[in-house]
Each structure stands twice: as C-alpha cells, then as structure tokens.
Design an enzyme around this catalytic site. Structure first.
Site, PDB file in Angstrom:
ATOM      1  N   LYS A   1       0.859  -1.181   0.000  1.00 24.06           N
ATOM      2  CA  LYS A   1       0.000   0.000   0.000  1.00 24.06           C
ATOM      3  C   LYS A   1       0.896   1.232   0.000  1.00 24.06           C
ATOM      4  O   LYS A   1       1.689   1.422   0.919  1.00 24.06           O
ATOM      5  CB  LYS A   1      -0.909  -0.009   1.228  1.00 24.06           C
ATOM      6  CG  LYS A   1      -1.826   1.198   1.300  1.00 24.06           C
ATOM      7  CD  LYS A   1      -2.755   1.122   2.494  1.00 24.06           C
ATOM      8  CE  LYS A   1      -3.647   2.345   2.584  1.00 24.06           C
ATOM      9  NZ  LYS A   1      -4.550   2.268   3.735  1.00 24.06           N
TER      10      LYS A   1
ATOM     11  N   LYS B   1      -2.193  -1.452  -3.822  1.00 25.70           N
ATOM     12  CA  LYS B   1      -3.046  -0.259  -3.751  1.00 25.70           C
ATOM     13  C   LYS B   1      -2.180   0.985  -3.801  1.00 25.70           C
ATOM     14  O   LYS B   1      -1.207   1.039  -3.049  1.00 25.70           O
ATOM     15  CB  LYS B   1      -3.844  -0.307  -2.437  1.00 25.70           C
ATOM     16  CG  LYS B   1      -4.792   0.849  -2.240  1.00 25.70           C
ATOM     17  CD  LYS B   1      -5.468   0.799  -0.877  1.00 25.70           C
ATOM     18  CE  LYS B   1      -6.427   1.977  -0.764  1.00 25.70           C
ATOM     19  NZ  LYS B   1      -7.077   2.060   0.526  1.00 25.70           N
TER      20      LYS B   1
HETATM   21 ZN   LIG Z   1      -5.922   3.581   8.229  1.00 20.13          ZN
END
Ligand SMILES: [Zn+2]
Length: 335
Positions: A205, A258
């Site tokens: 992420k 992501k």
């Molecule tokens: Zn968070």
C-alpha cells in the site's frame, strides 16, 4: 519470447484474428467477469441516511438499512463481495469504535450476513476512521514531534479483526501498514477459534495522492503529519515485493496492491513472483477522475472503466476492488 519463434509478415498477419467480435473474444488472453468484483462501501450509524460524497459522485455514506438496499441491488447484478469501511459517531485516541462489539462495521456485517448469506463480506481493518487524530496507529507525542507506535498498535488491530470475524465477516483486510500486523491478526483469530477466516492483506500500500477523495468519504484525514512513515514510498518496487513476502509469511491468504492503475508494474511483479491470489484496489481518485471526465463528456466512462479493469487483470489481479463494481456488473451483463 524469442523473435525466431514469432511468424513474419506476410506469413503472420495479426489482423487476421481481429476481424470479428467472436474471433477477438476467442483469442482474448484476459477475461473480465463480475465474479472478480468487490464493492467498497462506507457505513455510518443512523437510519435512512444517504450522505453523498462530493468528490465521488454516485458514492455515499450509508446507514446500515440504506447500505443493505444498495448491496442487495449490486449483489443481484452479480457483485459477489463488498468491502466495508466504518465511520463511527465518536472518535477517540484508542479507536474504541473499531473493536466495539456493536460498532458500525460489526452491526452492518451482521445485518448483511443475515439478509444476504451468500454475499462475501470483507471488512477493512484499520484504526484511522476511529482515531481522533486520524492516524492508523497509536500516536506518541513528544517535543520532537509525533510518532506512530508500531507494536502497541498491533493489539488493537488484532482485536478489531477478531470482532469483525466474530460478527460474521468472511474475510478481514488489514490496511494499516504496521509491521507484523498480519501475524498478530492471524494469531488472535486462531486463538479465537476463527482459524478458517482468511486475511486479505493490503500488502503493498503506497502513500498516494490518489487517496484524496477517500479521506472525505471515510472522514479519516490525519489531523497532523501524513502517512508516509508507514505507507510505502512510490519509488520502491523491490521493497513492495519484500512487504508482500512478509505478509505471506505471516499468514496472508490474499495480497493486495493499492492503488492500482499507477502501480500496475507492482501488481505484475507480485503476481509473477508469488502466484498468490492478488487483489488490485482501484482507489477513490481513480474513480473520481474517470467520473469527472465522463460527466464533462471528455471520455466514455464505461469504456474507460472497463479498459482500466482489464489492464489490472492483465497485470495479474484476480480480484478487482472498485467503486464502479455495481455498474461494471450491469455493463458486463449487457444492461
Ligand atoms: Zn488507516
């Protein structure tokens, strides 16, 4: 692929197989199916509440009753799974709302599993929406500035995941990016007798400007600083592979990249390197940019959404998390 193994013009004419829809579909290397879609949703306490998110047209903060209506429609259209985010009425410095037995995600999960037992309910496991300061972990302030504490945060994350699984969540999905959280969650679930509950880890992420509209949606903007001390730096692909390896070693069943579109190389490398079930999260700004340009008539929203999702599939994604999931399911069914 070596050049010798590829036919040469005029013997090889790639256009021969592009002459009709049927031919093109027959040799299509990648398929987009509704069964791959996950719809993210924002739940907040209340009744008959449908609060539009200005920067994400078509997306709302919903009270559980209204959320059920939207999910019922999406599920009927063919979307098999949802990803739940919660916005509590009250926030504090321990993120109490995240692991409250009757917290907003726990309540909504129970309702969805009761009304739509076949629906796969995935819950986002993080603390930021429940923390008064908006960070994903416990904050320690000192004269030199604030630090996000890693290890003390793990307990709260594990407790949150356990409460979601106890409420009936089919998959828990930690998004905080603390080190060691997957292991902490796996251990806690196992001790709680929930060893069959899978973990979908937001493994790679990245700290991204593409999350802008989400912060309005989830009311999770940090009150100070930013998330760059825990989310990844966009420059790093090899580190992303280490992050994914770490999460797999700690017990992740599905790994996620992501954002999606600006990180397709990461997606490709993760899938190629590990071969694990891999999810791509087409984040809020990916949605908002397409919506905005579509509304202006500058692009064809449907065609662009489908093309971007196909690109994620081609790069290696098995699972596509997108705010357009319900529309996509309808488009794929020809509606
Ligand atoms: Zn968070």
């Amino acid at each position: 692929m070596s050049l010798e193994s590829v036919g040469r013009f005029p013997l090889y004419r790639p256009r021969r197989l592009r002459q009709s829809v049927a031919l093109r579909q027959m040799v299509s290397e990648t398929q987009l199916n509704a069964s791959q879609l996950v719809l993210p949703l924002f739940a907040r306490p209340g009744k008959k509440l449908r609060r539009p998110i200005g920067s994400m047209p078509g997306v709302f903060q919903l009270s559980p009753d209204e959320l059920l209506k939207d999910v019922t429609e999406a599920h009927a259209a063919g979307v098999p799974a949802v990803l739940l985010f919660g916005i509590p009425d009250e926030k504090d410095e321990k993120a109490s709302g995240a692991y409250a037995r009757n917290g907003i995600v726990q309540q909504t999960t129970k309702l969805l599993k009761r009304e739509l037992p076949d629906l796969v309910v995935i819950t986002d496991v993080c603390l930021c929406e429940y923390m008064s300061h908006g960070h994903c972990g416990i904050v320690q302030s000192s004269p030199r500035g604030a630090r996000i504490l890693n290890d003390p945060t793990l307990k709260l994350l594990a407790r949150t995941a356990l409460s979601h699984a106890e409420a009936g969540a089919d998959i828990v999905a930690p998004s905080d990016m603390m080190d060691g959280r997957v292991r902490a969650i796996r251990d806690t679930l196992d001790q709680g007798g929930l060893e069959e509950t899978p973990i979908m880890a937001y493994a790679a992420k990245f700290a991204s400007a593409f999350y802008g509209p989400f912060r309005e949606a989830a009311e999770s903007t940090p009150k100070f600083g930013d998330r760059r001390s825990y989310q990844m730096h966009g420059a790093n692909a090899r580190e992303a592979l280490r992050e994914v390896a770490l999460d797999i070693q700690e017990g992740a069943d599905i790994v996620m990249v992501k954002p999606a579109l600006a990180y397709l190389d990461i997606l490709y490398r993760v899938k190629t390197e590990f071969g694990y079930p891999t999810a791509a999260y087409a984040v809020s700004a990916e949605y908002s940019m397409i919506k905005a340009a579509g509304a202006k008539g500058w692009i064809d929203e449907k065609a662009v959404v489908l093309e971007t999702l196909l690109a994620m599939r081609r790069a290696g994604a098995d699972i596509l998390i997108t705010y357009s999931a319900a529309d996509v399911a309808r488009w794929l069914a020809g509606k």
